[in-house]
Design a protein around this motif. Structure first.
Motif, mmCIF file in Angstrom:
data_model
loop_
_atom_site.group_PDB
_atom_site.id
_atom_site.type_symbol
_atom_site.label_atom_id
_atom_site.label_comp_id
_atom_site.label_asym_id
_atom_site.label_seq_id
_atom_site.Cartn_x
_atom_site.Cartn_y
_atom_site.Cartn_z
ATOM 1 N N GLN A 25 5.552 -4.464 6.687
ATOM 2 C CA GLN A 25 5.445 -5.638 7.555
ATOM 3 C C GLN A 25 3.992 -5.951 7.893
ATOM 4 O O GLN A 25 3.563 -7.098 7.843
ATOM 5 C CB GLN A 25 6.237 -5.432 8.843
ATOM 6 N N ARG A 26 3.215 -4.914 8.215
ATOM 7 C CA ARG A 26 1.816 -5.133 8.583
ATOM 8 C C ARG A 26 1.015 -5.692 7.413
ATOM 9 O O ARG A 26 0.195 -6.591 7.586
ATOM 10 C CB ARG A 26 1.195 -3.835 9.095
ATOM 11 N N MET A 27 1.263 -5.191 6.195
ATOM 12 C CA MET A 27 0.540 -5.716 5.036
ATOM 13 C C MET A 27 0.906 -7.184 4.801
ATOM 14 O O MET A 27 0.042 -7.998 4.471
ATOM 15 C CB MET A 27 0.836 -4.890 3.784
ATOM 16 N N ASN A 28 2.174 -7.517 4.980
ATOM 17 C CA ASN A 28 2.588 -8.918 4.850
ATOM 18 C C ASN A 28 1.886 -9.789 5.885
ATOM 19 O O ASN A 28 1.461 -10.909 5.580
ATOM 20 C CB ASN A 28 4.101 -9.051 4.978
ATOM 21 N N GLN A 29 1.749 -9.288 7.103
ATOM 22 C CA GLN A 29 1.058 -10.039 8.157
ATOM 23 C C GLN A 29 -0.410 -10.249 7.809
ATOM 24 O O GLN A 29 -0.939 -11.348 7.972
ATOM 25 C CB GLN A 29 1.178 -9.306 9.497
ATOM 26 N N HIS A 30 -1.075 -9.201 7.354
ATOM 27 C CA HIS A 30 -2.486 -9.336 6.957
ATOM 28 C C HIS A 30 -2.627 -10.324 5.801
ATOM 29 O O HIS A 30 -3.508 -11.180 5.817
ATOM 30 C CB HIS A 30 -3.074 -7.982 6.545
ATOM 31 N N SER A 31 -1.773 -10.211 4.807
ATOM 32 C CA SER A 31 -1.860 -11.080 3.627
ATOM 33 C C SER A 31 -1.634 -12.543 3.976
ATOM 34 O O SER A 31 -2.283 -13.427 3.422
ATOM 35 C CB SER A 31 -0.846 -10.642 2.568
ATOM 36 N N PHE A 87 -1.350 7.350 -7.069
ATOM 37 C CA PHE A 87 -0.146 6.774 -6.500
ATOM 38 C C PHE A 87 -0.359 5.291 -6.250
ATOM 39 O O PHE A 87 -1.457 4.840 -6.008
ATOM 40 C CB PHE A 87 0.202 7.435 -5.166
ATOM 41 N N TYR A 88 0.710 4.556 -6.276
ATOM 42 C CA TYR A 88 0.679 3.137 -5.971
ATOM 43 C C TYR A 88 1.777 2.839 -4.951
ATOM 44 O O TYR A 88 2.825 3.468 -4.963
ATOM 45 C CB TYR A 88 0.916 2.312 -7.238
ATOM 46 N N LEU A 89 1.514 1.909 -4.080
ATOM 47 C CA LEU A 89 2.510 1.511 -3.092
ATOM 48 C C LEU A 89 3.529 0.612 -3.783
ATOM 49 O O LEU A 89 3.184 -0.396 -4.370
ATOM 50 C CB LEU A 89 1.847 0.745 -1.946
ATOM 51 N N ILE A 90 4.764 1.014 -3.745
ATOM 52 C CA ILE A 90 5.824 0.259 -4.400
ATOM 53 C C ILE A 90 6.893 -0.069 -3.367
ATOM 54 O O ILE A 90 7.453 0.825 -2.742
ATOM 55 C CB ILE A 90 6.442 1.061 -5.559
ATOM 56 N N GLU A 91 7.157 -1.351 -3.175
ATOM 57 C CA GLU A 91 8.193 -1.829 -2.277
ATOM 58 C C GLU A 91 8.057 -1.230 -0.884
ATOM 59 O O GLU A 91 9.056 -0.959 -0.216
ATOM 60 C CB GLU A 91 9.575 -1.546 -2.860
ATOM 61 N N GLY A 92 6.857 -1.014 -0.422
ATOM 62 C CA GLY A 92 6.629 -0.545 0.935
ATOM 63 C C GLY A 92 6.929 0.920 1.176
ATOM 64 O O GLY A 92 6.806 1.385 2.295
ATOM 65 N N ALA A 93 7.365 1.661 0.179
ATOM 66 C CA ALA A 93 7.696 3.069 0.375
ATOM 67 C C ALA A 93 6.422 3.894 0.311
ATOM 68 O O ALA A 93 5.745 3.913 -0.701
ATOM 69 C CB ALA A 93 8.679 3.536 -0.693
ATOM 70 N N VAL A 94 6.104 4.564 1.406
ATOM 71 C CA VAL A 94 4.878 5.337 1.473
ATOM 72 C C VAL A 94 5.204 6.703 2.070
ATOM 73 O O VAL A 94 5.850 6.801 3.092
ATOM 74 C CB VAL A 94 3.836 4.646 2.383
ATOM 75 N N ASP A 95 4.746 7.752 1.424
ATOM 76 C CA ASP A 95 4.837 9.065 2.031
ATOM 77 C C ASP A 95 3.594 9.839 1.646
ATOM 78 O O ASP A 95 3.091 9.710 0.556
ATOM 79 C CB ASP A 95 6.109 9.810 1.605
#
Length: 103
Positions: A25-31, A87-95
């Motif tokens: 959500q935050r990345m979408n807001q920044h973008s 690693f790459y961020l895919i569909e917002g899944a981050v660990d």
């Protein structure tokens, strides 16, 4: 609840460091420029580093620490994480700690 500290590279080459409990959500807001403040006038932004923490309080503490670092130290963090794991961020899944690099 997990939280993330993240670093963006703005269109003008500056870095923005922030934290959130909802990274996608935050990345979408920044973008979209809807988050306001620093990044809204420096788009597009690129996510260059993100690290997971157990709580938002830990993420805030880490954000404050990184903000005090020199530009060179921030760039070293981006390079080291990028070298250690591709690693790459895919569909917002981050660990864990991941670096995102766009081609």
């Amino acid at each position: 609840m997990a939280a993330w500290t993240y670093m963006l590279r703005c269109a003008d080459g500056t870095f923005y460091i922030g934290c959130t409990t909802d990274l996608e959500q935050r990345m979408n807001q920044h973008s979209a420029g809807t988050f306001g403040g620093y990044t809204s006038t420096r788009r597009p932004v690129e996510l260059v580093w993100v690290g997971e923490t157990p709580t938002i309080h830990d993420a805030i503490d880490f954000e404050r620490r990184i903000k005090g670092w020199s530009r060179a130290k921030k760039e070293a963090l981006i390079r080291e994480i990028g070298r250690a794991s591709r690693f790459y961020l895919i569909e917002g899944a981050v660990d864990g700690m991941r670096a995102s690099r766009r081609a």
